[in-house]
Write a protein that holds these residues in place. Structure first.
Motif, PDB file in Angstrom:
ATOM      1  N   THR A  76       0.856  -1.193   0.000  1.00  0.00           N
ATOM      2  CA  THR A  76       0.000   0.000   0.000  1.00  0.00           C
ATOM      3  C   THR A  76       0.890   1.240   0.000  1.00  0.00           C
ATOM      4  N   ILE A  77       0.490   2.261  -0.749  1.00  0.00           N
ATOM      5  CA  ILE A  77       1.287   3.482  -0.859  1.00  0.00           C
ATOM      6  C   ILE A  77       0.494   4.700  -0.398  1.00  0.00           C
ATOM      7  N   PHE A  78       1.171   5.562   0.365  1.00  0.00           N
ATOM      8  CA  PHE A  78       0.683   6.906   0.672  1.00  0.00           C
ATOM      9  C   PHE A  78       1.632   7.871  -0.025  1.00  0.00           C
ATOM     10  N   CYS A  79       1.083   8.802  -0.818  1.00  0.00           N
ATOM     11  CA  CYS A  79       1.895   9.798  -1.529  1.00  0.00           C
ATOM     12  C   CYS A  79       1.969  11.089  -0.728  1.00  0.00           C
ATOM     13  N   ASP A  80       3.170  11.497  -0.365  1.00  0.00           N
ATOM     14  CA  ASP A  80       3.375  12.778   0.309  1.00  0.00           C
ATOM     15  C   ASP A  80       3.788  13.781  -0.750  1.00  0.00           C
ATOM     16  N   ARG A  81       2.841  14.646  -1.112  1.00  0.00           N
ATOM     17  CA  ARG A  81       3.066  15.663  -2.146  1.00  0.00           C
ATOM     18  C   ARG A  81       3.113  17.068  -1.550  1.00  0.00           C
ATOM     19  N   GLU A  82       3.225  17.176  -0.253  1.00  0.00           N
ATOM     20  CA  GLU A  82       3.207  18.483   0.401  1.00  0.00           C
ATOM     21  C   GLU A  82       4.477  19.273   0.115  1.00  0.00           C
ATOM     22  N   ASN A  83       4.336  20.563  -0.061  1.00  0.00           N
ATOM     23  CA  ASN A  83       5.469  21.483  -0.210  1.00  0.00           C
ATOM     24  C   ASN A  83       6.494  21.004  -1.233  1.00  0.00           C
ATOM     25  N   ASP A  84       6.030  20.616  -2.400  1.00  0.00           N
ATOM     26  CA  ASP A  84       6.891  20.168  -3.499  1.00  0.00           C
ATOM     27  C   ASP A  84       7.655  18.884  -3.204  1.00  0.00           C
ATOM     28  N   THR A  90       5.491   3.374   1.578  1.00  0.00           N
ATOM     29  CA  THR A  90       4.880   2.093   1.242  1.00  0.00           C
ATOM     30  C   THR A  90       4.978   1.097   2.386  1.00  0.00           C
ATOM     31  N   ALA A  91       3.903   0.392   2.630  1.00  0.00           N
ATOM     32  CA  ALA A  91       3.852  -0.621   3.696  1.00  0.00           C
ATOM     33  C   ALA A  91       4.738  -1.789   3.289  1.00  0.00           C
ATOM     34  N   LEU A  92       5.954  -1.821   3.821  1.00  0.00           N
ATOM     35  CA  LEU A  92       6.947  -2.822   3.470  1.00  0.00           C
ATOM     36  C   LEU A  92       6.944  -4.023   4.403  1.00  0.00           C
ATOM     37  N   SER A  93       6.716  -3.783   5.697  1.00  0.00           N
ATOM     38  CA  SER A  93       6.934  -4.873   6.651  1.00  0.00           C
ATOM     39  C   SER A  93       5.786  -5.044   7.633  1.00  0.00           C
ATOM     40  N   LYS A  94       5.716  -6.243   8.152  1.00  0.00           N
ATOM     41  CA  LYS A  94       4.831  -6.541   9.278  1.00  0.00           C
ATOM     42  C   LYS A  94       5.619  -6.219  10.537  1.00  0.00           C
ATOM     43  N   ASN A 114       2.723  -5.973  -5.281  1.00  0.00           N
ATOM     44  CA  ASN A 114       1.728  -4.948  -4.940  1.00  0.00           C
ATOM     45  C   ASN A 114       2.309  -3.551  -5.067  1.00  0.00           C
ATOM     46  N   PHE A 115       3.570  -3.364  -4.662  1.00  0.00           N
ATOM     47  CA  PHE A 115       4.221  -2.059  -4.744  1.00  0.00           C
ATOM     48  C   PHE A 115       4.268  -1.569  -6.182  1.00  0.00           C
ATOM     49  N   TRP A 116       4.726  -2.420  -7.118  1.00  0.00           N
ATOM     50  CA  TRP A 116       4.805  -1.984  -8.518  1.00  0.00           C
ATOM     51  C   TRP A 116       3.419  -1.654  -9.071  1.00  0.00           C
ATOM     52  N   GLU A 117       2.421  -2.430  -8.655  1.00  0.00           N
ATOM     53  CA  GLU A 117       1.041  -2.151  -9.095  1.00  0.00           C
ATOM     54  C   GLU A 117       0.574  -0.799  -8.558  1.00  0.00           C
ATOM     55  N   GLU A 118       0.896  -0.514  -7.309  1.00  0.00           N
ATOM     56  CA  GLU A 118       0.528   0.778  -6.714  1.00  0.00           C
ATOM     57  C   GLU A 118       1.286   1.924  -7.375  1.00  0.00           C
ATOM     58  N   VAL A 119       2.571   1.738  -7.662  1.00  0.00           N
ATOM     59  CA  VAL A 119       3.349   2.777  -8.340  1.00  0.00           C
ATOM     60  C   VAL A 119       2.689   3.102  -9.677  1.00  0.00           C
ATOM     61  N   ASP A 120       2.214   2.087 -10.366  1.00  0.00           N
ATOM     62  CA  ASP A 120       1.548   2.299 -11.654  1.00  0.00           C
ATOM     63  C   ASP A 120       0.322   3.193 -11.508  1.00  0.00           C
ATOM     64  N   LYS A 121      -0.384   3.111 -10.376  1.00  0.00           N
ATOM     65  CA  LYS A 121      -1.572   3.951 -10.136  1.00  0.00           C
ATOM     66  C   LYS A 121      -1.188   5.416  -9.945  1.00  0.00           C
ATOM     67  N   PHE A 122      -0.056   5.658  -9.269  1.00  0.00           N
ATOM     68  CA  PHE A 122       0.338   7.022  -8.935  1.00  0.00           C
ATOM     69  C   PHE A 122       1.322   7.624  -9.923  1.00  0.00           C
ATOM     70  N   TYR A 123       1.878   6.782 -10.761  1.00  0.00           N
ATOM     71  CA  TYR A 123       2.916   7.205 -11.686  1.00  0.00           C
ATOM     72  C   TYR A 123       2.413   8.337 -12.577  1.00  0.00           C
ATOM     73  N   ASP A 124       3.171   9.411 -12.639  1.00  0.00           N
ATOM     74  CA  ASP A 124       2.758  10.589 -13.405  1.00  0.00           C
ATOM     75  C   ASP A 124       3.815  11.033 -14.416  1.00  0.00           C
ATOM     76  N   GLY A 125       4.577  10.073 -14.924  1.00  0.00           N
ATOM     77  CA  GLY A 125       5.615  10.422 -15.890  1.00  0.00           C
ATOM     78  C   GLY A 125       6.897  10.901 -15.243  1.00  0.00           C
ATOM     79  N   THR A 126       7.011  10.725 -13.932  1.00  0.00           N
ATOM     80  CA  THR A 126       8.188  11.139 -13.187  1.00  0.00           C
ATOM     81  C   THR A 126       9.015   9.913 -12.836  1.00  0.00           C
TER      82      THR A 126
END
Length: 172
Positions: A76-84, A90-94, A114-126
């Motif tokens: 699972t991914i949380f995107c921190d886009r605050e202040n540039d 990403t939830a890596l471990s138990k 799961n991480f690569w799948e989540e990256v694909d959702k947030f990926y913006d050409g960066t």
């Protein structure tokens, strides 16, 4: 162009650094990130994490004595886009009862897929920069993983994923 930087966190997205039973080690990438960007106040980050992950299939664990109570699927991914900033937490471990991060080999491979799948959702050409996931404080159950083996698994799961990078962008 700014790069997305991935940081592995525990399955609860804990934000308390240090303490008697530390939830987040100050020596980890996650701890360094929190100390750099949220040294005095993590409540705003906690609120944003809770809001953004609201639709995720988190499971509540009321028996947990310290830290957050909602456990998210690995990857699972949380995107921190605050202040540039451009960080992918990403939830890596138990975690065990002492809040130590751990994984099995199966958990690790599932995390990566799961991480690569989540990256694909947030990926913006960066471009995306990832650490060698699992090479830090994570303990592997019944398995010793070399950095080379971790890297090979990361590459293999990336190849098996559906993530397609735009021309000129890269994963480093």
């Amino acid at each position: 162009q700014q790069v997305w930087k991935a940081i592995g966190v525990n399955e609860y997205f804990d934000t308390v650094v240090g303490g008697k039973l530390p939830l987040v080690s100050a020596q980890s990438l996650h701890g360094k990130y929190l100390n750099k960007f949220y040294p005095d106040e993590v409540k705003s980050l906690d609120k944003r994490i809770k809001t953004e992950l609201k639709g995720m299939k988190g499971k509540k664990k009321n028996s947990r004595k310290t830290g957050k109570k909602v456990r998210y699927p690995l990857g699972t991914i949380f995107c921190d886009r605050e202040n540039d900033r451009k960080y992918l937490l990403t939830a890596l471990s138990k975690t065990d009862s002492y809040n130590r991060p751990h994984l099995t080999m199966k958990d690790y491979v599932n995390f990566l897929l799961n991480f690569w799948e989540e990256v694909d959702k947030f990926y913006d050409g960066t471009s995306v920069s990832v650490p060698l996931f699992g090479a830090g404080l994570v303990r592997f159950r019944n398995q010793n993983m070399t950095p080379q083996e971790l890297l090979e698994l990361m590459i293999w799961t990336l190849q098996k994923s559906h993530l397609k990078m735009a021309y000129g962008t890269k994963i480093s």
